[in-house]
Design a protein around this motif. Structure first.
Motif, PDB file in Angstrom:
ATOM      1  N   VAL A  45       0.833  -1.200   0.000  1.00  0.00           N
ATOM      2  CA  VAL A  45       0.000   0.000   0.000  1.00  0.00           C
ATOM      3  C   VAL A  45       0.872   1.256   0.000  1.00  0.00           C
ATOM      4  O   VAL A  45       0.527   2.259  -0.626  1.00  0.00           O
ATOM      5  N   ALA A  48       1.824   1.886  -3.513  1.00  0.00           N
ATOM      6  CA  ALA A  48       0.714   2.508  -4.234  1.00  0.00           C
ATOM      7  C   ALA A  48       0.585   3.982  -3.869  1.00  0.00           C
ATOM      8  O   ALA A  48       0.321   4.836  -4.730  1.00  0.00           O
ATOM      9  N   ARG A  49       0.803   4.295  -2.602  1.00  0.00           N
ATOM     10  CA  ARG A  49       0.680   5.677  -2.141  1.00  0.00           C
ATOM     11  C   ARG A  49       1.747   6.557  -2.793  1.00  0.00           C
ATOM     12  O   ARG A  49       1.472   7.679  -3.236  1.00  0.00           O
ATOM     13  N   THR A 101      -7.720  11.555  -3.103  1.00  0.00           N
ATOM     14  CA  THR A 101      -7.232  10.226  -3.485  1.00  0.00           C
ATOM     15  C   THR A 101      -6.148   9.752  -2.531  1.00  0.00           C
ATOM     16  O   THR A 101      -6.179   8.613  -2.041  1.00  0.00           O
ATOM     17  N   ILE A 105      -5.927   6.449   0.184  1.00  0.00           N
ATOM     18  CA  ILE A 105      -4.828   5.479   0.220  1.00  0.00           C
ATOM     19  C   ILE A 105      -4.136   5.511   1.577  1.00  0.00           C
ATOM     20  O   ILE A 105      -3.734   4.466   2.103  1.00  0.00           O
ATOM     21  N   ARG A 122     -10.422   1.578  -0.555  1.00  0.00           N
ATOM     22  CA  ARG A 122      -9.737   1.160  -1.780  1.00  0.00           C
ATOM     23  C   ARG A 122     -10.570   1.487  -3.016  1.00  0.00           C
ATOM     24  O   ARG A 122     -10.054   2.011  -4.014  1.00  0.00           O
ATOM     25  N   ALA A 125     -10.524   5.208  -3.802  1.00  0.00           N
ATOM     26  CA  ALA A 125      -9.263   5.591  -4.447  1.00  0.00           C
ATOM     27  C   ALA A 125      -9.234   5.116  -5.893  1.00  0.00           C
ATOM     28  O   ALA A 125      -8.806   5.852  -6.799  1.00  0.00           O
ATOM     29  N   GLN A 126      -9.695   3.895  -6.129  1.00  0.00           N
ATOM     30  CA  GLN A 126      -9.739   3.360  -7.492  1.00  0.00           C
ATOM     31  C   GLN A 126     -10.602   4.234  -8.397  1.00  0.00           C
ATOM     32  O   GLN A 126     -10.223   4.538  -9.535  1.00  0.00           O
ATOM     33  N   VAL A 177      -3.003   0.094  -6.563  1.00  0.00           N
ATOM     34  CA  VAL A 177      -4.151   0.107  -5.647  1.00  0.00           C
ATOM     35  C   VAL A 177      -5.015  -1.133  -5.885  1.00  0.00           C
ATOM     36  O   VAL A 177      -5.496  -1.757  -4.936  1.00  0.00           O
ATOM     37  N   CYS A 180      -3.670  -4.050  -4.093  1.00  0.00           N
ATOM     38  CA  CYS A 180      -3.876  -4.044  -2.643  1.00  0.00           C
ATOM     39  C   CYS A 180      -5.112  -4.842  -2.250  1.00  0.00           C
ATOM     40  O   CYS A 180      -5.194  -5.359  -1.140  1.00  0.00           O
TER      41      CYS A 180
END
Length: 240
Positions: A45, A48-49, A101, A105, A122, A125-126, A177, A180
């Motif tokens: 994660v 992704a962040r 966003t 995350i 999640r 964010a997606q 993301v 995750c």
């Protein structure tokens, strides 16, 4: 903002390729995130962040550039100028949601709350990342629809190239993301079950790479382990 670059260690750099295997552009993902690799601590994660923060920074810069181009005009006629204005409005509107966003995350990093809470953050964010990517590619379509003069103009080419480049950054963040979700569904139960055994006998720690079916799954395993009881040492061991 993206995290400050940090020196890399062999354990940290071995984790990054497995994480980037979940994207459509693993080499680009690896090169993009390598300067920040020591900030991930075996947590997918966090990867992704970082990717989302970099994408957001590129998006903000691009919105500023579109604003400057809009003031100057395309030099290719009224239709091209209107298309440029539409692209500026689209990218600027998406730019307003960059911090939101990142906030969603951030809520995934500590994995606080229930699985439903995790999934909700999640998905939010997606949706924001997907909307941003779609808007950028829609801008490309608008320019192609505006005619040859718009597409072939220097400004038109610059806008299309910019949209394509920023979209690639956003896509890397979106794919990470997405991965995750696999982290939680594949390895949460496994990590909880094995955590006590692993902590009591470090010599018998199984490598995530040998228990996972794919390189991306190996990264997922390491990420989940690091999320339980602050097991950074375990994550470093299993992410070799």
């Amino acid at each position: 903002m993206a995290p400050a670059p940090a020196p890399s260690s062999p354990a940290a750099t071995s984790f990054l390729p497995a994480s980037c295997a979940a994207t459509n552009a693993p080499d680009a993902c690896y090169n993009l995130l390598l300067p920040y690799v020591d900030t991930f601590h075996g947590n997918l994660v966090r990867v992704a962040r970082a990717a989302a923060a970099i994408a957001g920074a590129r998006q903000r810069d691009f919105a500023g550039e579109l604003g400057r181009l809009k003031l100057r005009g395309t030099g290719a006629g009224k239709v091209a100028d209107m298309t440029l204005a539409d692209c500026f409005n689209e990218v600027s509107a998406s730019n307003l949601f960059v911090n939101e966003t990142l906030g969603h995350i951030d809520n995934l990093v500590g994995r606080l709350g229930s699985k439903e809470d995790f999934d909700s953050q999640r998905v939010l964010a997606q949706e924001l990342l997907y909307s941003t990517e779609s808007g950028l590619m829609q801008c490309v379509d608008w320019f192609h629809g505006a005619g040859e003069a718009a597409v072939s103009s220097p400004v038109g080419k610059e806008v299309i190239d910019g949209c394509t480049t920023v979209s690639a950054y956003v896509d890397i963040a979106l794919m990470l993301v997405n991965a995750c979700h696999k982290v939680l569904s594949l390895y949460t139960a496994y990590a909880i079950k094995r955590f006590a055994d692993w902590m009591s006998n470090d010599d018998t720690l199984p490598s995530c790479a040998t228990t996972a079916s794919t390189r991306a799954s190996a990264a997922c395993c390491c990420s989940i382990v690091s999320a339980h009881a602050g097991a950074v040492a375990v994550a470093r061991h299993t992410c070799r």
